[in-house]
Enzyme design. Structure first.
Site, mmCIF file in Angstrom:
data_model
loop_
_atom_site.group_PDB
_atom_site.id
_atom_site.type_symbol
_atom_site.label_atom_id
_atom_site.label_comp_id
_atom_site.label_asym_id
_atom_site.label_seq_id
_atom_site.Cartn_x
_atom_site.Cartn_y
_atom_site.Cartn_z
ATOM 1 N N TYR A 143 -6.423 -8.359 -3.446
ATOM 2 C CA TYR A 143 -5.036 -8.367 -3.893
ATOM 3 C C TYR A 143 -4.144 -8.535 -2.673
ATOM 4 O O TYR A 143 -4.307 -7.837 -1.677
ATOM 5 C CB TYR A 143 -4.710 -7.046 -4.606
ATOM 6 C CG TYR A 143 -3.292 -6.953 -5.119
ATOM 7 C CD1 TYR A 143 -2.860 -7.767 -6.167
ATOM 8 C CD2 TYR A 143 -2.380 -6.058 -4.566
ATOM 9 C CE1 TYR A 143 -1.556 -7.673 -6.646
ATOM 10 C CE2 TYR A 143 -1.084 -5.957 -5.046
ATOM 11 C CZ TYR A 143 -0.682 -6.771 -6.088
ATOM 12 O OH TYR A 143 0.614 -6.676 -6.566
ATOM 13 N N ASP A 238 -5.225 -9.311 5.646
ATOM 14 C CA ASP A 238 -4.267 -8.508 4.902
ATOM 15 C C ASP A 238 -4.622 -7.047 5.141
ATOM 16 O O ASP A 238 -5.539 -6.499 4.538
ATOM 17 C CB ASP A 238 -4.319 -8.849 3.412
ATOM 18 C CG ASP A 238 -3.302 -8.029 2.609
ATOM 19 O OD1 ASP A 238 -2.808 -7.020 3.139
ATOM 20 O OD2 ASP A 238 -3.022 -8.405 1.458
ATOM 21 N N LYS A 266 2.659 -0.602 3.474
ATOM 22 C CA LYS A 266 2.260 0.775 3.178
ATOM 23 C C LYS A 266 2.492 1.747 4.345
ATOM 24 O O LYS A 266 3.614 2.198 4.520
ATOM 25 C CB LYS A 266 0.829 0.791 2.638
ATOM 26 C CG LYS A 266 0.768 -0.027 1.331
ATOM 27 C CD LYS A 266 -0.434 0.169 0.443
ATOM 28 C CE LYS A 266 -0.173 -0.505 -0.911
ATOM 29 N NZ LYS A 266 -1.073 -1.574 -1.268
HETATM 30 C C1 LIG Z 1 -0.433 -2.979 -1.847
HETATM 31 C C2 LIG Z 1 -0.986 -4.237 -1.303
HETATM 32 C C3 LIG Z 1 -0.200 -5.395 -1.167
HETATM 33 C C4 LIG Z 1 1.180 -5.504 -1.745
HETATM 34 O O1 LIG Z 1 2.078 -4.642 -1.157
HETATM 35 P P1 LIG Z 1 3.417 -4.260 -1.990
HETATM 36 O O2 LIG Z 1 4.204 -3.459 -1.021
HETATM 37 O O3 LIG Z 1 2.946 -3.517 -3.188
HETATM 38 O O4 LIG Z 1 4.073 -5.538 -2.350
HETATM 39 C C5 LIG Z 1 -0.732 -6.489 -0.507
HETATM 40 N N1 LIG Z 1 -1.981 -6.451 -0.025
HETATM 41 C C6 LIG Z 1 -2.771 -5.379 -0.157
HETATM 42 C C7 LIG Z 1 -4.142 -5.397 0.434
HETATM 43 C C8 LIG Z 1 -2.311 -4.252 -0.822
HETATM 44 O O5 LIG Z 1 -3.132 -3.206 -1.013
#
Ligand SMILES: *Cc1c(COP(=O)(O)O)cnc(C)c1O
Length: 425
Positions: A143, A238, A266
């Site tokens: 994701y 990511d 995060k």
């Molecule tokens: C949470 C998450 C996102 C998206 O971040 P948001 O602040 O919710 O838009 C992107 N990549 C990873 C791996 C994530 O866990």
């Protein structure tokens, strides 16, 4: 039962789609309603009915220090008195950039944004801009936020609700997203063989956290690094979850792999809405106004968010990640023992301060493996744990999170709750 959460949820359902502002929170797939949280401190949440929970979600990752950490709260208190947004540069954004660039090996320059979604979207635009190519290689079940190109076979809520493809995304957009199974070295090689000259980037969660916890198999990340290098594409890590969690310098520091671009979020916001993308200077210099790749944000580098992020990172730097990893591993292993002792097969892998709960015999290496897990067992476990004050992620496609605020007594309480769970089969 007419609890405050139930009443609030009924009202929210009239006003907000699904009653929530992010889909997984709805707890639908675990046959539950969301809890409305009114306060949080340390590793504990309190809901609108004043029931307390030990939190293993931690706002899906950011709260690695626990909630309302005194040093973060103090920094926020001080910042709020100085005004909440300037739309102009502020000192803390430079300090936070400095902290990030010093910590994350592949990041020489960084641009702040407001969410992980925005950061991933911008990193991909940059990769496309500098390579002049359109295609992106993405792993099934990873994701990267909800921007159009990443919503092909995504993890997290998209996997939880088995949403096949999202209406509203033009086919032309996802046509440039090439999908491979996570941890499939052969598929990665074949993908580059077939499309190499048109691939702008490969993007990957270096430790997958949105199909449950799935660590990379030996050689997988290395293969992505060498393939991107060989074909003139960029490797994007990511690290929205893994950054400052699997090690202070993120997964790239832990595994010794040097990506071209890194996506963060995060933890770097300390619980405020933040994302960032960074990487090699030669690429980041292509971002506007230094270069032609446009990206902007009214609230980017927001002084409150910068203060919370900075206070979080500065405190994290002094803490013992190895000890937290050991506490998490002990907890996850004991949780596995307890469940298996009932004759219920489960795997509870952990890495750093993350853990997974997969009901079934099979080792989980990709999204398909997660899908094979026993959903009914998970739901039963989730509901009973919640009823006993243990707040777990409401989906096997999410990752359990542990903070520095979780103590031995908290783990013991969670394990006691697990001992009391009744499995019907
Ligand atoms: C949470 C998450 C996102 C998206 O971040 P948001 O602040 O919710 O838009 C992107 N990549 C990873 C791996 C994530 O866990």
């Amino acid at each position: 039962m007419n609890s405050s959460s139930t009443r609030l949820f009924a009202e929210a359902l009239r006003l907000i789609p699904g009653g929530v502002n992010s889909p997984v929170r709805a707890c639908r797939n675990v046959d539950s309603e969301p809890l409305f949280i009114s306060t949080a401190a340390g590793c504990r949440l309190m809901d609108a009915d004043k029931r307390e929970y030990i939190d293993f979600v931690l706002s899906w990752g950011p709260m690695i220090l626990g909630h309302a950490d005194p040093s973060v709260t103090e920094a926020l208190r001080a910042a709020i008195g100085r005004g909440t947004s300037y739309g102009a540069p502020c000192p803390d954004e430079v300090a936070l950039a400095e902290e990030i660039c010093a910590a994350v090996p592949g990041v020489e320059m960084v641009r702040m944004v407001n969410s992980g979604t925005e950061a991933a979207m911008s990193a991909l635009r940059l990769a496309r801009g500098v390579t002049g190519r359109d295609k992106v290689v993405k792993c099934i079940g990873c994701y990267h936020g909800h921007a159009d190109p990443f919503l092909a076979a995504a993890g997290s809520g998209v996997a939880t609700f088995a949403i096949p493809g999202t209406p509203g995304i033009p086919a032309a957009v996802t046509a440039d997203t090439l999908l491979i199974p996570y941890n499939d070295i052969q598929a990665a090689k074949e993908c580059f063989e077939a499309h190499g000259p048109r691939i702008a980037a490969a993007i990957v969660e270096p430790v997958a956290g949105n199909m449950g916890l799935v660590p990379p198999v030996s050689g997988f990340l290395e293969t992505l690094r060498s393939l991107t290098q060989a074909w003139g594409a960029l490797l994007i890590f990511d690290e929205v979850i893994t950054g400052f969690r699997v090690a202070y310098g993120g997964a790239q520091a832990r595994f010794g792999i040097d990506p071209d671009l890194t996506v963060l979020g995060k933890i770097i916001g300390g619980g405020l809405p933040v994302g960032a993308f960074g990487g090699k200077k030669r690429y980041m210099e292509q971002v506007a106004p230094e270069g032609p790749v446009y990206q902007a944000g009214t609230l980017s580098g927001n002084p409150l968010a910068m203060a919370a992020g900075l206070a979080t990172l500065r405190k994290l730097k002094t803490l013992d990640y190895a000890a937290l990893e050991e506490r998490t591993r002990d907890f996850a292993e004991e949780l596995g023992h307890i469940i298996r002792s009932r004759g219920v097969p489960v795997r509870t892998p952990s890495l750093a301060s993350m853990f997974g709960i997969f009901f079934g015999e099979r080792e989980v290496r990709n999204l398909e493996d997660t899908r094979q897990c026993d959903q009914e067992c998970f739901t039963a476990f989730y509901k009973q744990m919640r009823a006993r004050g243990i707040y777990l992620a409401p989906s096997a496609f999410e990752t359990g999170m542990v903070s520095f605020a979780h103590t031995g007594a908290d783990f013991a309480e969670a394990l006691d709750a697990a001992r009391a769970v009744v499995f019907s089969r």
